[in-house]
Write a protein that holds these residues in place. Structure first.
Motif, PDB file in Angstrom:
ATOM      1  N   ALA A  28       7.406   3.730 -14.828  1.00  0.00           N
ATOM      2  CA  ALA A  28       8.548   2.825 -14.660  1.00  0.00           C
ATOM      3  C   ALA A  28       9.647   3.487 -13.839  1.00  0.00           C
ATOM      4  N   GLY A  29       9.848   4.790 -14.067  1.00  0.00           N
ATOM      5  CA  GLY A  29      10.870   5.501 -13.301  1.00  0.00           C
ATOM      6  C   GLY A  29      10.593   5.450 -11.810  1.00  0.00           C
ATOM      7  N   TYR A  30       9.350   5.797 -11.425  1.00  0.00           N
ATOM      8  CA  TYR A  30       9.040   5.815  -9.985  1.00  0.00           C
ATOM      9  C   TYR A  30       9.008   4.416  -9.395  1.00  0.00           C
ATOM     10  N   VAL A  31       8.562   3.440 -10.186  1.00  0.00           N
ATOM     11  CA  VAL A  31       8.561   2.068  -9.670  1.00  0.00           C
ATOM     12  C   VAL A  31       9.997   1.617  -9.415  1.00  0.00           C
ATOM     13  N   SER A  32      10.922   1.998 -10.294  1.00  0.00           N
ATOM     14  CA  SER A  32      12.322   1.643 -10.064  1.00  0.00           C
ATOM     15  C   SER A  32      12.821   2.251  -8.765  1.00  0.00           C
TER      16      SER A  32
ATOM     17  N   GLY B 181       0.821  -1.210   0.000  1.00  0.00           N
ATOM     18  CA  GLY B 181       0.000   0.000   0.000  1.00  0.00           C
ATOM     19  C   GLY B 181       0.851   1.255   0.000  1.00  0.00           C
ATOM     20  N   ILE B 182       1.902   1.280   0.840  1.00  0.00           N
ATOM     21  CA  ILE B 182       2.795   2.441   0.901  1.00  0.00           C
ATOM     22  C   ILE B 182       3.455   2.672  -0.456  1.00  0.00           C
ATOM     23  N   ALA B 183       3.930   1.580  -1.070  1.00  0.00           N
ATOM     24  CA  ALA B 183       4.585   1.708  -2.373  1.00  0.00           C
ATOM     25  C   ALA B 183       3.631   2.300  -3.398  1.00  0.00           C
ATOM     26  N   VAL B 184       2.378   1.860  -3.364  1.00  0.00           N
ATOM     27  CA  VAL B 184       1.416   2.352  -4.354  1.00  0.00           C
ATOM     28  C   VAL B 184       1.057   3.817  -4.094  1.00  0.00           C
ATOM     29  N   ILE B 185       0.923   4.218  -2.817  1.00  0.00           N
ATOM     30  CA  ILE B 185       0.664   5.641  -2.524  1.00  0.00           C
ATOM     31  C   ILE B 185       1.768   6.496  -3.141  1.00  0.00           C
ATOM     32  N   PHE B 186       3.012   6.082  -2.908  1.00  0.00           N
ATOM     33  CA  PHE B 186       4.155   6.838  -3.432  1.00  0.00           C
ATOM     34  C   PHE B 186       4.096   6.933  -4.956  1.00  0.00           C
ATOM     35  N   VAL B 187       3.976   5.794  -5.617  1.00  0.00           N
ATOM     36  CA  VAL B 187       4.023   5.788  -7.081  1.00  0.00           C
ATOM     37  C   VAL B 187       2.850   6.574  -7.655  1.00  0.00           C
ATOM     38  N   GLN B 188       1.650   6.330  -7.112  1.00  0.00           N
ATOM     39  CA  GLN B 188       0.459   6.993  -7.660  1.00  0.00           C
ATOM     40  C   GLN B 188       0.568   8.520  -7.544  1.00  0.00           C
ATOM     41  N   THR B 189       0.983   8.992  -6.364  1.00  0.00           N
ATOM     42  CA  THR B 189       1.079  10.438  -6.158  1.00  0.00           C
ATOM     43  C   THR B 189       2.140  11.056  -7.062  1.00  0.00           C
ATOM     44  N   MET B 190       3.318  10.448  -7.112  1.00  0.00           N
ATOM     45  CA  MET B 190       4.405  11.017  -7.893  1.00  0.00           C
ATOM     46  C   MET B 190       4.109  10.966  -9.386  1.00  0.00           C
ATOM     47  N   VAL B 191       3.470   9.898  -9.844  1.00  0.00           N
ATOM     48  CA  VAL B 191       3.120   9.807 -11.266  1.00  0.00           C
ATOM     49  C   VAL B 191       2.130  10.905 -11.623  1.00  0.00           C
ATOM     50  N   ASN B 192       1.093  11.074 -10.786  1.00  0.00           N
ATOM     51  CA  ASN B 192       0.116  12.123 -11.050  1.00  0.00           C
ATOM     52  C   ASN B 192       0.790  13.494 -11.073  1.00  0.00           C
ATOM     53  N   LEU B 193       1.674  13.742 -10.094  1.00  0.00           N
ATOM     54  CA  LEU B 193       2.398  15.015 -10.024  1.00  0.00           C
ATOM     55  C   LEU B 193       3.184  15.258 -11.310  1.00  0.00           C
ATOM     56  N   THR B 194       3.963  14.259 -11.723  1.00  0.00           N
ATOM     57  CA  THR B 194       4.841  14.419 -12.872  1.00  0.00           C
ATOM     58  C   THR B 194       4.058  14.588 -14.164  1.00  0.00           C
ATOM     59  N   VAL B 195       3.074  13.708 -14.343  1.00  0.00           N
ATOM     60  CA  VAL B 195       2.291  13.784 -15.579  1.00  0.00           C
ATOM     61  C   VAL B 195       1.577  15.123 -15.667  1.00  0.00           C
ATOM     62  N   SER B 196       1.072  15.596 -14.505  1.00  0.00           N
ATOM     63  CA  SER B 196       0.387  16.873 -14.502  1.00  0.00           C
ATOM     64  C   SER B 196       1.356  18.012 -14.838  1.00  0.00           C
ATOM     65  N   LEU B 197       2.581  17.928 -14.340  1.00  0.00           N
ATOM     66  CA  LEU B 197       3.584  18.966 -14.615  1.00  0.00           C
ATOM     67  C   LEU B 197       3.909  19.045 -16.103  1.00  0.00           C
ATOM     68  N   ILE B 198       4.059  17.909 -16.737  1.00  0.00           N
ATOM     69  CA  ILE B 198       4.498  17.913 -18.138  1.00  0.00           C
ATOM     70  C   ILE B 198       3.331  17.770 -19.104  1.00  0.00           C
ATOM     71  N   ARG B 199       2.070  17.956 -18.607  1.00  0.00           N
ATOM     72  CA  ARG B 199       0.914  17.648 -19.454  1.00  0.00           C
ATOM     73  C   ARG B 199       0.858  18.494 -20.704  1.00  0.00           C
ATOM     74  N   ASN B 200       1.395  19.735 -20.624  1.00  0.00           N
ATOM     75  CA  ASN B 200       1.314  20.600 -21.801  1.00  0.00           C
ATOM     76  C   ASN B 200       2.373  20.280 -22.846  1.00  0.00           C
ATOM     77  N   PHE B 201       3.321  19.433 -22.494  1.00  0.00           N
ATOM     78  CA  PHE B 201       4.374  19.094 -23.452  1.00  0.00           C
ATOM     79  C   PHE B 201       4.186  17.708 -24.053  1.00  0.00           C
ATOM     80  N   ILE B 202       3.142  16.992 -23.575  1.00  0.00           N
ATOM     81  CA  ILE B 202       2.942  15.627 -24.080  1.00  0.00           C
ATOM     82  C   ILE B 202       2.143  15.681 -25.364  1.00  0.00           C
ATOM     83  N   ASN B 203       2.703  15.097 -26.415  1.00  0.00           N
ATOM     84  CA  ASN B 203       1.939  14.952 -27.649  1.00  0.00           C
ATOM     85  C   ASN B 203       0.937  13.821 -27.435  1.00  0.00           C
ATOM     86  N   PRO B 204      -0.372  14.111 -27.601  1.00  0.00           N
ATOM     87  CA  PRO B 204      -1.385  13.090 -27.300  1.00  0.00           C
ATOM     88  C   PRO B 204      -1.143  11.776 -28.038  1.00  0.00           C
TER      89      PRO B 204
END
Lengths: 209, 337
Positions: free
Chosen positions: A81-85, A46-69
């Protein structure tokens, strides 16, 4: 870009209860059966998933304007994969005994439907702070589900909690086997649905009178 | 109907117009009655303990069905004999020496998880009594394989335990099994009358066959499933059961021992969990027999009837779909050129 109009607290509650990964969405059920045979394993997952889920959302949200759909899916994959590593190597270094048991499933967080789904349906469309709140809520929801399932499975299957013996006698061995995982998840899911139905019925009864 | 007939001499109703006097309750109580000889034999061989264990199973089954049907706002049908039958069958599938919490837990799992939560009678995928037993066997493997010696003195049995005939056959081979009973004839006799170790209701082949004859006579079960089940077991036992050479096995031991007769006549024929088409029932029986013998000869357990029936239960809807009879007047689809 449809921004959410919910407050951060509502987003956290949403992930914890009304859109709970395990009991409501019924996704990512594989780890909920595989690693919940003891409270310690469920807690670590559960702890691992809280970490990965939060950080992924943070990162994706930060770079959302640069992602080509068109190539968003490989990009989400890379971020996850980065955060899971990171969490994989951290647990391997600091939580050796637990890692030995659930290491494979920590690596499998990469393929979690729930983490991917939140990046796709929420983080890529919303600002940073609501995305963090959403990730946190979803992570905590998953964490709570793992705690509840592994609490019952360890208590019934081994008669212990967090490795400490609680009840003596002949425990229900089936509960720590995979079959018992299905029993536990199914019965708890049914129980929460039943609770929901009762609460909803009471609400409508209160409104009509 | 009768009031209708008085007021209107001509009754217009939808089919079916000719109704038999059968009902779920009547069929279920008849099956319960058909199990009576086997129950009497179990009491004769295993003493009052057999009564306690079976009674606990039945009481828990009926009681938990009643409570859960009330709680789920369903029609309460706990007196139609089906929960009674599940409890009775589960009791007959338990070793005599189990502690008293085992029948209670097993019956609860059988009725609540396997039957009520799936929607009640007619909606369960698996045979409830067998799921109850599978749950118990996996949960308490040691307690569920402690077989008491039959005493036949109607006394509280002693703590003496022994292996079942199939257990001896698996661990030590046929020669040792025959030696255990004296000679081959007395081995067959023991298996036929039930003075061997085993689950409560499964040891006496004769008593079970009497019950099966009642059901066949009343046409509540047909010969398709049991006969194909037993036939497959006998065939495989004859071909592969022997040591070394093929076609040297002893089918009689395999037919008479373990839960085969109880399973073939009373559990594989469960209306809800076996195919409804006759041809499908034969396939179902053959599958049960093949899996049973696979487990008995090659598997980790000495007995495989329970797992065989449960595994084939999963396939019942698929088998039904495969052998669906052609509808009358249906046009044959033209083959693609």
């Amino acid at each position: 870009m449809a921004h959410t109009d919910k407050s951060n607290w509502e987003l956290i509650k949403n992930g914890m209860f009304s859109e709970n990964t395990i009991f409501r969405m019924a996704i990512s059920l594989c780890p909920s059966i595989a690693v919940t045979n003891s409270l310690k394993n469920g807690f670590s997952m559960g702890i691992a998933v809280i970490f990965v889920q939060t950080m992924v959302n943070l990162t994706v949200s930060l770079i959302r304007n640069f992602i080509n759909p068109k190539i968003r899916i490989p990009i989400f994959m890379l971020v996850i994969a980065g955060y899971v590593s990171i969490i994989d190597m951290s647990m391997a270094a600091w939580a050796r005994p637990v890692y030995k048991q659930i290491g494979l499933y920590i690596q499998l967080i990469v393929a979690f439907a729930s983490i991917f789904a939140r990046a796709e349906v929420f983080a890529v469309k919303n600002r940073v702070v609501p995305s963090i709140a959403d990730g946190l809520g979803m992570g905590i929801g998953f964490f709570l589900a793992m705690i509840v399932i592994s609490f019952f499975r360890e208590l019934l299957g081994k008669g212990s909690l967090w490795g400490m013996p609680i009840v003596s006698g002949n425990p229900l061995l089936i509960m720590i086997l995979p079959a018992g995982g299905f029993f536990a998840v199914g019965i708890l899911m049914g129980f929460f649905n039943w609770m929901d139905a009762r609460i909803a019925a009471r609400k409508t009864a209160a409104e009509t009178t | 109907m009768s009031t209708d007939a008085k007021t209107h001499p001509l009754v217009v109703s939808v089919s079916p117009h000719v109704r038999g006097g059968e009902s779920i309750a009547k069929i279920m109580w008849t099956v319960n009655f058909a199990l009576l000889p086997a129950f009497i034999m179990s009491v004769y061989y295993f003493g009052p303990r057999a009564v306690y264990v079976t009674a606990l199973c039945i009481l828990t089954a009926v009681f938990s069905e009643h409570i859960f049907q009330k709680a789920l706002d369903r029609k309460v049908t706990s007196t139609d004999g089906s929960a009674f039958l599940t409890g009775l069958l589960l009791g007959m599938n338990l070793p005599p020496a189990v502690p008293f919490y085992i029948p209670i837990v097993g019956s609860f799992v059988a009725i609540v998880i396997t039957k009520t939560l799936f929607g009640g009678l007619g909606y369960n995928i698996f045979n409830p009594a067998l799921i109850g037993r599978a749950f118990l066997l996996i949960t308490w493997p040691k307690l569920m394989t402690k077989w008491a010696m039959p005493t036949a003195h109607f006394i509280e049995m002693d703590a003496k335990t022994t292996a079942t005939p199939l257990g001896i056959l698996k661990e030590e081979g046929l020669a040792k099994l025959i030696e255990h009973f004296g000679d081959k004839a007395s081995l067959y006799k023991s298996l036929l009358f039930g003075s061997t170790a085993g689950s409560l209701g499964e040891t006496s082949a004769i008593a079970l066959l009497i019950g099966a004859a009642i059901l066949l006579y009343k046409k509540y079960i047909t010969w398709h499933t049991p006969l194909s089940f037993l036939g497959t077991v006998a065939l495989i036992a004859w071909i592969f059961g022997g040591k070394g050479a093929l076609f040297t096995g002893d089918p009689v031991i395999h037919l008479l021992s373990g839960g085969l007769i109880l399973g073939a006549f009373f559990m594989a024929t469960d209306y809800v969990t076996c195919p409804t088409v006759r041809k499908g029932q034969i396939i179902f029986g053959i599958g049960c027999g093949a899996i049973t013998m696979l487990i008995r000869l090659k598997g980790g357990f000495p007995e495989g009837v329970m797992f065989a029936i449960l595994l084939m239960n999963c396939f019942a809807p698929l088998i039904d779909r495969g052998v669906k009879p052609k509808q009358f007047g249906a046009v044959k689809k033209e083959a693609k050129k």
